[in-house]
Design a protein around this motif. Structure first.
Motif, mmCIF file in Angstrom:
data_model
loop_
_atom_site.group_PDB
_atom_site.id
_atom_site.type_symbol
_atom_site.label_atom_id
_atom_site.label_comp_id
_atom_site.label_asym_id
_atom_site.label_seq_id
_atom_site.Cartn_x
_atom_site.Cartn_y
_atom_site.Cartn_z
ATOM 1 N N VAL A 31 0.828 -1.210 0.000
ATOM 2 C CA VAL A 31 0.000 0.000 0.000
ATOM 3 C C VAL A 31 0.869 1.269 0.000
ATOM 4 O O VAL A 31 0.409 2.331 -0.384
ATOM 5 N N GLY A 32 2.121 1.132 0.440
ATOM 6 C CA GLY A 32 3.019 2.284 0.449
ATOM 7 C C GLY A 32 3.053 3.045 1.758
ATOM 8 O O GLY A 32 3.333 4.244 1.780
ATOM 9 N N VAL A 33 2.765 2.343 2.857
ATOM 10 C CA VAL A 33 2.876 2.959 4.180
ATOM 11 C C VAL A 33 4.047 2.329 4.916
ATOM 12 O O VAL A 33 4.410 1.184 4.671
ATOM 13 N N GLU A 52 4.606 6.574 8.497
ATOM 14 C CA GLU A 52 4.770 7.479 7.371
ATOM 15 C C GLU A 52 3.839 6.956 6.284
ATOM 16 O O GLU A 52 3.784 5.744 6.058
ATOM 17 N N ALA A 53 3.119 7.852 5.643
ATOM 18 C CA ALA A 53 2.186 7.416 4.595
ATOM 19 C C ALA A 53 1.862 8.599 3.699
ATOM 20 O O ALA A 53 1.921 9.749 4.131
ATOM 21 N N PRO A 54 1.480 8.314 2.467
ATOM 22 C CA PRO A 54 1.116 9.410 1.569
ATOM 23 C C PRO A 54 -0.185 10.099 1.970
ATOM 24 O O PRO A 54 -0.391 11.269 1.646
ATOM 25 N N SER A 55 -1.059 9.386 2.699
ATOM 26 C CA SER A 55 -2.347 9.971 3.081
ATOM 27 C C SER A 55 -2.999 9.148 4.185
ATOM 28 O O SER A 55 -2.635 7.985 4.408
ATOM 29 N N ALA A 56 -3.988 9.731 4.830
ATOM 30 C CA ALA A 56 -4.782 9.003 5.825
ATOM 31 C C ALA A 56 -5.539 7.859 5.158
ATOM 32 O O ALA A 56 -5.714 6.789 5.754
ATOM 33 N N ILE A 59 -3.440 4.785 5.012
ATOM 34 C CA ILE A 59 -3.413 4.130 6.332
ATOM 35 C C ILE A 59 -4.671 3.284 6.508
ATOM 36 O O ILE A 59 -4.609 2.119 6.916
ATOM 37 N N ARG A 60 -5.811 3.862 6.211
ATOM 38 C CA ARG A 60 -7.078 3.135 6.372
ATOM 39 C C ARG A 60 -7.159 1.921 5.450
ATOM 40 O O ARG A 60 -7.673 0.869 5.831
ATOM 41 N N GLU A 61 -6.646 2.053 4.229
ATOM 42 C CA GLU A 61 -6.660 0.929 3.288
ATOM 43 C C GLU A 61 -5.767 -0.204 3.788
ATOM 44 O O GLU A 61 -6.153 -1.374 3.744
ATOM 45 N N ALA A 62 -4.585 0.117 4.283
ATOM 46 C CA ALA A 62 -3.694 -0.915 4.829
ATOM 47 C C ALA A 62 -4.359 -1.610 6.016
ATOM 48 O O ALA A 62 -4.303 -2.837 6.142
ATOM 49 N N ALA A 63 -5.005 -0.839 6.882
ATOM 50 C CA ALA A 63 -5.698 -1.426 8.033
ATOM 51 C C ALA A 63 -6.828 -2.337 7.584
ATOM 52 O O ALA A 63 -6.995 -3.443 8.116
ATOM 53 N N ARG A 64 -7.596 -1.893 6.590
ATOM 54 C CA ARG A 64 -8.711 -2.707 6.086
ATOM 55 C C ARG A 64 -8.192 -4.037 5.532
ATOM 56 O O ARG A 64 -8.726 -5.104 5.852
ATOM 57 N N LEU A 65 -7.140 -3.967 4.725
ATOM 58 C CA LEU A 65 -6.585 -5.188 4.127
ATOM 59 C C LEU A 65 -6.002 -6.134 5.173
ATOM 60 O O LEU A 65 -6.034 -7.352 5.005
ATOM 61 N N ALA A 66 -5.475 -5.566 6.250
ATOM 62 C CA ALA A 66 -4.882 -6.380 7.321
ATOM 63 C C ALA A 66 -5.913 -6.798 8.363
ATOM 64 O O ALA A 66 -5.571 -7.472 9.334
ATOM 65 N N HIS A 67 -7.164 -6.385 8.174
ATOM 66 C CA HIS A 67 -8.240 -6.687 9.129
ATOM 67 C C HIS A 67 -7.905 -6.153 10.524
ATOM 68 O O HIS A 67 -8.110 -6.832 11.534
ATOM 69 N N LEU A 68 -7.376 -4.919 10.546
ATOM 70 C CA LEU A 68 -7.037 -4.243 11.795
ATOM 71 C C LEU A 68 -7.887 -2.989 11.936
ATOM 72 O O LEU A 68 -8.195 -2.334 10.945
ATOM 73 N N PRO A 69 -8.244 -2.629 13.160
ATOM 74 C CA PRO A 69 -8.970 -1.378 13.339
ATOM 75 C C PRO A 69 -8.039 -0.186 13.106
ATOM 76 O O PRO A 69 -6.818 -0.297 13.258
#
Length: 85
Positions: A31-33, A52-56, A59-69
């Motif tokens: 995802v690039g975070v 570090e991430a290009p955008s919030a 971050i939310r997309e990485a969390a969704r894919l990892a099944h993390l809140p």
């Protein structure tokens, strides 16, 4: 790259194994975070993570894919102690 503080709340105490950590790292890379540091609450039900991430949204997309809140995602800036002198 912008910095983000993420608060995650878990229903049960957090338990991580090597495979879970490796999977999250791969998702972050895809995802690039970039994870920098995390703090775990004493009851093991909350984490505070600096990324570090290009955008919030990244971050939310990485969390969704990892099944993390990702209950709270806040863009932050770095403050150095000498700034307070």
């Amino acid at each position: 790259m912008p910095l983000f503080l993420i608060e995650r709340q878990f229903a049960d105490a957090l338990q991580l194994d090597d495979a879970s950590v490796a999977a999250v790292k791969q998702i972050n890379t895809d995802v690039g975070v970039n994870w920098l540091i995390s703090f775990l609450s004493a009851d093991r039900k909350k984490t505070y993570c600096l990324y570090e991430a290009p955008s919030a949204d990244a971050i939310r997309e990485a969390a969704r894919l990892a099944h993390l809140p990702a209950d709270v995602v806040v863009e932050v800036s770095r403050i150095r102690p000498e700034s307070f002198a």
